[in-house]
Enzyme design. Structure first.
Site, PDB file in Angstrom:
ATOM      1  N   SER A  31      32.969  31.543  30.421  1.00 27.40           N
ATOM      2  CA  SER A  31      31.831  31.750  29.534  1.00 27.40           C
ATOM      3  C   SER A  31      31.530  30.498  28.738  1.00 27.40           C
ATOM      4  O   SER A  31      32.439  29.770  28.337  1.00 27.40           O
ATOM      5  CB  SER A  31      32.114  32.914  28.576  1.00 27.40           C
ATOM      6  OG  SER A  31      31.083  33.047  27.618  1.00 27.40           O
ATOM      7  N   HIS A  60      35.988  58.776  43.919  1.00 27.15           N
ATOM      8  CA  HIS A  60      34.842  59.048  43.037  1.00 27.15           C
ATOM      9  C   HIS A  60      35.013  58.355  41.688  1.00 27.15           C
ATOM     10  O   HIS A  60      34.508  58.831  40.667  1.00 27.15           O
ATOM     11  CB  HIS A  60      34.642  60.556  42.830  1.00 27.15           C
ATOM     12  CG  HIS A  60      34.485  61.328  44.092  1.00 27.15           C
ATOM     13  ND1 HIS A  60      33.275  61.465  44.747  1.00 27.15           N
ATOM     14  CD2 HIS A  60      35.408  61.987  44.849  1.00 27.15           C
ATOM     15  CE1 HIS A  60      33.453  62.197  45.840  1.00 27.15           C
ATOM     16  NE2 HIS A  60      34.735  62.510  45.930  1.00 27.15           N
TER      17      HIS A  60
END
Length: 488
Positions: free
Chosen positions: A340, A195
């Site tokens: 980037s 989870h």
């Protein structure tokens, strides 16, 4: 090719270093890196050449079979065979310009192949090209065949070869590279997560073994489907009755096609053994073989399942490598290219993202294939080119992307061992091993105390008089927690 000619290269540089770029190209280092790192499936909407080559293979064995049955002369058969071999060896690729957006039976492509083979075989016999053809495209090249049975035969043949010869070896390659890392990291203890929250300890090797097992199940599923793909529609002709096809033509052709594919494999992959032997047989029911493509749809489903396993793999690698300073930062992925255009020094998990998009495309292909496979109307499915194109696209995507991910990402995977150990030391879920000794309620109280006062479990256990330090150390051993049954 010009692009690989070492005499016509220029050296360019980016933040990762120097790289060669073809002299006549305007693009630079990052484009060159991308071309090398993402050699995954370049395609258009033209009919896949795999279909053309498969049709040529079928026409070759059909010519030989028709000669054995006394329906054409040896002169015609020999010429057709030679022309077929030229086609499936790629000597006439420019002769096949048709797109997949044509009649749903693939008739135009079947006739495209018939015409090329007819013209070339006639040229081989007569010594020159002429408008008068010695070898007729319908009467000789297409003898005993209909587009309705031969095109689906080519579909199954091409997809079977692509799957057995390319997809499965690439998936096995990824599995093997993952296994190497699995064994390398089997004793590196980390905190598992469920989870997206902290859970009990496990090893990195155990985590990787889950991907290995999922992918192995996918491979087994694909392999189990291939024998059904090898049941061919040939001999059904127009509607499945076999009208205008000689008795025994389908069985003889399947035997010859099995022998031909075996020879081709051994020619192309001299030192390897096929993952699966392709043994072709006539379909038990030709009516179903013309109107439905259930075996191909089931194979597409196997590919879809494979994509879900690969999606988990790529997403987890991406998540576990997040950071490097403000994320989980457990995995250190290889830096293949700058990440980037605005943030200097940034490196992104590009192979993970590429594989993720491939998986989504495969899922989309499966949906389209499902819809197309439902378009059997009366005696014929009329979306055959679309089914073929999507499955062959999926084969190419799986072949290229899994090999890329194995070689450009998994092979050079490293671990941030300090960060992994830090998480183990900080985890409050180590308390799980204490529950048999102090009970669930006191264990929960211990976690709440440690969390509230920002203290470790050991210190909190002593403060609450639950355990002495010596007893805590005796019980809480992350390595033993990860391997409770000593199954290292």
């Amino acid at each position: 090719m010009l692009e690989t000619d070492s005499q016509r290269l220029r050296v360019v540089e980016d933040s990762l270093g120097k790289i060669n770029v073809p002299l006549e190209r305007y693009y630079g280092a990052q484009t060159a890196r991308s071309l090398g790192n993402f050699n995954v499936c370049t395609r258009s909407d033209t009919m896949p050449l795999q279909i053309v080559y498969s049709l040529a293979m079928i026409k070759e064995v059909a010519a030989c079979t028709n000669f054995k049955l006394g329906r054409i002369s040896s002169k015609l058969s020999d010429a057709i065979v030679k022309a077929c071999r030229e086609v499936y060896h790629g000597q006439h690729d420019n002769e096949f310009p048709l797109v997949i957006w044509q009649t749903g039976s693939g008739t135009q492509t079947n006739m495209n192949v018939n015409e090329v083979l007819s013209s070339r075989a006639s040229e081989l016999i007569d010594g020159s090209r002429s408008s008068r053809l010695t070898v007729h495209p319908n009467d000789h090249v297409n003898l005993g065949q209909s587009s309705n049975d031969i095109f689906p035969t080519a579909m199954n043949l091409s997809i079977a070869m692509e799957t057995a010869w390319k997809v499965l070896p690439s998936l096995n390659h990824l599995i093997n590279v993952l296994k190497i890392k699995m064994h390398e990291f089997m004793n590196v203890i980390k905190i598992g997560r469920t989870h997206m929250q902290d859970a009990v300890p496990m090893s990195v090797g155990q985590e990787l073994s889950g991907y290995v097992s999922q992918l192995q199940q996918a491979v087994d599923s694909i392999k189990s489907q291939l024998p059904l793909i090898c049941h061919l529609a040939v001999g059904g002709t127009a509607v499945g009755t076999g009208l205008n096809c000689s008795k025994g033509f389908d069985e003889e052709l399947c035997v010859s096609l099995t022998q031909l594919t075996d020879r081709l494999y051994r020619t192309m992959y001299k030192e390897s053994t096929p993952v699966v032997d392709l043994i072709f047989k006539p379909a038990e029911n030709k009516f179903a073989a013309l109107a439905g493509h259930d075996a191909l749809l089931q194979l597409s489903g196997c590919f879809n399942t494979t994509a879900t396993a690969l999606m988990r793999l790529s997403n987890d690698f991406c998540l576990l490598s997040s950071g490097p300073n403000c994320g989980l930062s457990e995995f250190v992925l290889p830096a293949n290219e700058p990440g980037s255009s605005i943030m200097p020094g940034k490196v992104n998990p590009t192979q993970c993202e590429s594989l993720r998009m491939v998986c989504l495309q495969i899922m989309g292909n499966h949906f389209t294939t499902s819809m197309a496979a439902s378009q059997g109307q009366l005696e014929l499915n009329v979306c055959k080119p679309l089914i073929a194109a999507n499955l062959l696209h999926t084969c190419e995507l799986l072949t290229d992307s899994t090999r890329c991910f194995a070689d450009k990402c998994v092979r050079d995977l490293q671990l941030n061992r300090e960060k992994i150990q830090e998480y183990v030391d900080k985890s409050l879920m180590l308390v799980t091993v204490l529950t048999p000794h102090i009970g669930y309620d006191l264990s929960a109280k211990l976690v709440q105390h440690a969390s509230k006062f920002k203290k470790g479990l050991r210190e909190s256990a002593i403060e609450l008089n639950l355990l002495c330090g010596e007893k805590f150390d005796e019980i809480v051993k992350p390595m033993e927690m990860a391997f409770p049954h000593n199954n290292k």
